[in-house]
Design a protein around this motif. Structure first.
Motif, PDB file in Angstrom:
ATOM      1  N   GLU A 110      -5.999  -1.310   2.700  1.00 23.63           N
ATOM      2  CA  GLU A 110      -4.650  -1.768   2.360  1.00 23.63           C
ATOM      3  C   GLU A 110      -4.760  -2.693   1.162  1.00 23.63           C
ATOM      4  OE1 GLU A 110      -2.825  -3.216   5.985  1.00 23.63           O
ATOM      5  OE2 GLU A 110      -1.921  -1.243   6.198  1.00 23.63           O
TER       6      GLU A 110
ATOM      7  N   LEU B  45       2.095   8.312   4.560  1.00 24.73           N
ATOM      8  CA  LEU B  45       1.847   6.906   4.225  1.00 24.73           C
ATOM      9  C   LEU B  45       2.656   5.959   5.112  1.00 24.73           C
ATOM     10  CD1 LEU B  45       1.744   7.087   0.309  1.00 24.73           C
ATOM     11  CD2 LEU B  45      -0.207   6.791   1.873  1.00 24.73           C
ATOM     12  N   MET B  46       3.875   6.364   5.446  1.00 25.41           N
ATOM     13  CA  MET B  46       4.692   5.514   6.306  1.00 25.41           C
ATOM     14  C   MET B  46       4.069   5.422   7.702  1.00 25.41           C
ATOM     15  SD  MET B  46       8.834   5.583   6.412  1.00 25.41           S
ATOM     16  CE  MET B  46       9.232   5.339   4.687  1.00 25.41           C
TER      17      MET B  46
ATOM     18  N   LEU C  82       2.611   5.658  -3.138  1.00 29.00           N
ATOM     19  CA  LEU C  82       3.719   6.596  -3.370  1.00 29.00           C
ATOM     20  C   LEU C  82       4.020   6.694  -4.864  1.00 29.00           C
ATOM     21  CD1 LEU C  82       5.621   8.334  -1.607  1.00 29.00           C
ATOM     22  CD2 LEU C  82       7.280   6.492  -1.722  1.00 29.00           C
TER      23      LEU C  82
ATOM     24  N   PHE D  73      10.647  -0.514   5.482  1.00 31.99           N
ATOM     25  CA  PHE D  73      10.056   0.625   4.766  1.00 31.99           C
ATOM     26  C   PHE D  73      11.149   1.549   4.219  1.00 31.99           C
ATOM     27  CE2 PHE D  73       5.382   0.929   4.971  1.00 31.99           C
ATOM     28  CZ  PHE D  73       5.113  -0.252   5.648  1.00 31.99           C
TER      29      PHE D  73
ATOM     30  N   HIS E 224      11.355   2.634   0.420  1.00 32.13           N
ATOM     31  CA  HIS E 224      11.422   4.035  -0.008  1.00 32.13           C
ATOM     32  C   HIS E 224      12.581   4.238  -0.993  1.00 32.13           C
ATOM     33  CE1 HIS E 224      10.524   8.292   0.325  1.00 32.13           C
ATOM     34  NE2 HIS E 224      11.831   8.511   0.363  1.00 32.13           N
TER      35      HIS E 224
ATOM     36  N   HIS F  46       0.370   3.434   6.977  1.00 32.30           N
ATOM     37  CA  HIS F  46       0.429   2.006   6.626  1.00 32.30           C
ATOM     38  C   HIS F  46       1.492   1.233   7.404  1.00 32.30           C
ATOM     39  CE1 HIS F  46      -2.629   2.332   3.622  1.00 32.30           C
ATOM     40  NE2 HIS F  46      -1.990   3.323   3.018  1.00 32.30           N
ATOM     41  N   GLY F  47       2.581   1.919   7.753  1.00 37.09           N
ATOM     42  CA  GLY F  47       3.632   1.216   8.490  1.00 37.09           C
ATOM     43  C   GLY F  47       3.483   1.353   9.987  1.00 37.09           C
TER      44      GLY F  47
ATOM     45  N   SER G 279       0.845  -1.207   0.000  1.00 31.92           N
ATOM     46  CA  SER G 279       0.000   0.000   0.000  1.00 31.92           C
ATOM     47  C   SER G 279       0.876   1.252   0.000  1.00 31.92           C
ATOM     48  CB  SER G 279      -0.898   0.017   1.243  1.00 31.92           C
ATOM     49  OG  SER G 279      -1.702  -1.128   1.262  1.00 31.92           O
ATOM     50  N   TYR G 280       1.919   1.220   0.812  1.00 34.70           N
ATOM     51  CA  TYR G 280       2.840   2.365   0.869  1.00 34.70           C
ATOM     52  C   TYR G 280       3.458   2.614  -0.508  1.00 34.70           C
ATOM     53  CZ  TYR G 280       7.018   5.091   1.851  1.00 34.70           C
ATOM     54  OH  TYR G 280       7.996   6.055   1.809  1.00 34.70           O
TER      55      TYR G 280
END
Lengths: 195, 191
Positions: free
Chosen positions: B55, A144-145, A42, A78, A82, A148-149, A37-38
């Motif tokens: 998600e 987002l991090m 992105l 993550f 990235h 989702h993270g 998802s991240y």
């Protein structure tokens, strides 16, 4: 994700490094959806996201023997993701002849209609997803991090290789922008939409 | 609407990343600062709402590929564990061909010392000693037989020989010792 999950991450990594494949499967299943998802939100492109997602895991598998538990596994993973996204964008930039820039994330337009990854279960969440999607890339990465993270800001700073103040500043700007975007999109105040 | 305290500590307070004393101080500040209080509420609501965002998953074939890569690496990792010996060997012999140096040294050493030849000479010595022993024991046996014969013969004045008083006991002890030595030799030589 609670502290137990982080401790379990470390144990799973140790278990995998001692040769137990099942431990890797557990790690993968735990992070598949948050990580994808991240990356997808992105890069905003499913094919590119799937490439970057695979590349992230390949690099993680290779680097796992050197992984140290001082940094939490999620921020470590993550961070790799990235970097893979940034590499992907750099490759795109050099491949294109039309001056496509590394900040394409901020300028890429959808081909019309709403991308499937922005479809949410209700209208409010769809507005929020679209607003996040319109954020500048560096702000979107932090949001987002976090979303989702579930990574703490201090660890986001480590993953993005920048200072904590930079991350906090990006988050503040992101929230200000979200407030503005949501107002523009649906003509209502953010607090009203979210409450 | 902003407050320098919120810029500095607000986000870390919301995400629970402030130290205990810092969190306590910011909580005290929240009692006096309506701006911070409103921002904390707004950010908390936003973060709570984002938890509902969907998600997404990659295609199933990607899962298979990643797990296969993980499996290959796990096998490699288990096979090539970084032990003290492997680290030492890498330090001493960075290139695989360098293992030829100690291998060649061992071959030369073996040729010089020739342990098989030495073992062979030792075996010959043992076998020779065995033959001597059998010969000697046969002679002793013959002597004992002579003594037995003499003691069984009526005493003659001209015979200067003085027989051993208990020849039978001596004979039995000799045979026992001889058998023991023969067993020992058999163990050493294998035949």
């Amino acid at each position: 994700m609670g502290m137990n999950d982080f401790q379990t991450d470390a144990r799973l990594v140790q278990s995998y490094l001692s040769g137990k494949q099942a431990a890797f499967e557990k790690i993968y299943d735990r992070y598949e959806r948050p990580l994808f998802s991240y990356i997808l939100k992105l890069l905003r492109d499913r094919t590119a996201a799937e490439d970057a997602f695979q590349q992230t895991w390949m690099q993680a598998v290779k680097a796992l023997p050197a992984y140290r538990e001082q940094s939490r596994f999620s921020s470590w993973l993550f961070g790799i993701a990235h970097n893979c996204c940034m590499d992907h964008l750099r490759r795109e930039t050099t491949r294109r002849e039309d001056g496509f820039q590394a900040d394409q994330l901020d300028r890429r337009e959808h081909d019309g209609g709403m991308p499937d990854y922005l479809a949410e279960k209700n209208e409010e969440l769809t507005h929020l997803a679209r607003a996040i999607d319109q954020l500048p890339a560096e702000q979107r990465a932090v949001v987002l991090m976090r979303v989702h993270g579930e990574i703490p800001f201090k660890d986001i700073a480590e993953a993005l290789d920048c200072s904590l103040n930079t991350v906090l500043g990006r988050m503040h700007y992101a929230v200000k922008n979200l407030r503005k975007l949501l107002k523009e999109n649906i003509g209502e105040d953010l607090t009203h939409v979210l409450s | 609407m902003s407050c320098p305290e919120f810029e500095k500590s607000g986000l870390l307070f919301i995400s629970g990343e402030l130290e205990k004393e810092e969190a306590k101080a910011y909580r005290m500040h929240l009692r006096e600062c309506d701006t911070c209080l409103a921002l904390v509420r707004e950010y908390r609501e936003l973060f709570a709402k984002t938890e509902g965002l969907a998600e997404l998953s990659p295609g199933p074939e990607i899962r298979e590929r990643v797990l296969a890569a993980g499996s290959r690496a796990a096998v490699k990792s288990a096979a090539g564990k970084d032990t003290v010996f492997s680290r030492l060997s890498r330090a001493l012999f960075p290139a695989p061909w360098m293992w030829g140096i100690p291998a060649a040294a061992i071959v030369v050493l073996m040729l010089l010392l020739n342990p098989f030849a030495r073992n062979s000479a030792e075996l010959d010595d043992v076998l020779a000693w065995n033959d001597d022993f059998l010969l000697e024991s046969a002679m002793i046996e013959a002597d004992i037989e002579n003594v037995k014969t003499l003691t069984a013969t009526p005493y003659l004045e001209e015979d200067v020989y003085s027989p051993v008083p208990n020849v039978s006991t001596l004979n039995d002890e000799f045979i026992s010792i001889r058998n023991g030595i023969e067993d020992l030799l058999q163990e050493i030589t294998g035949f």
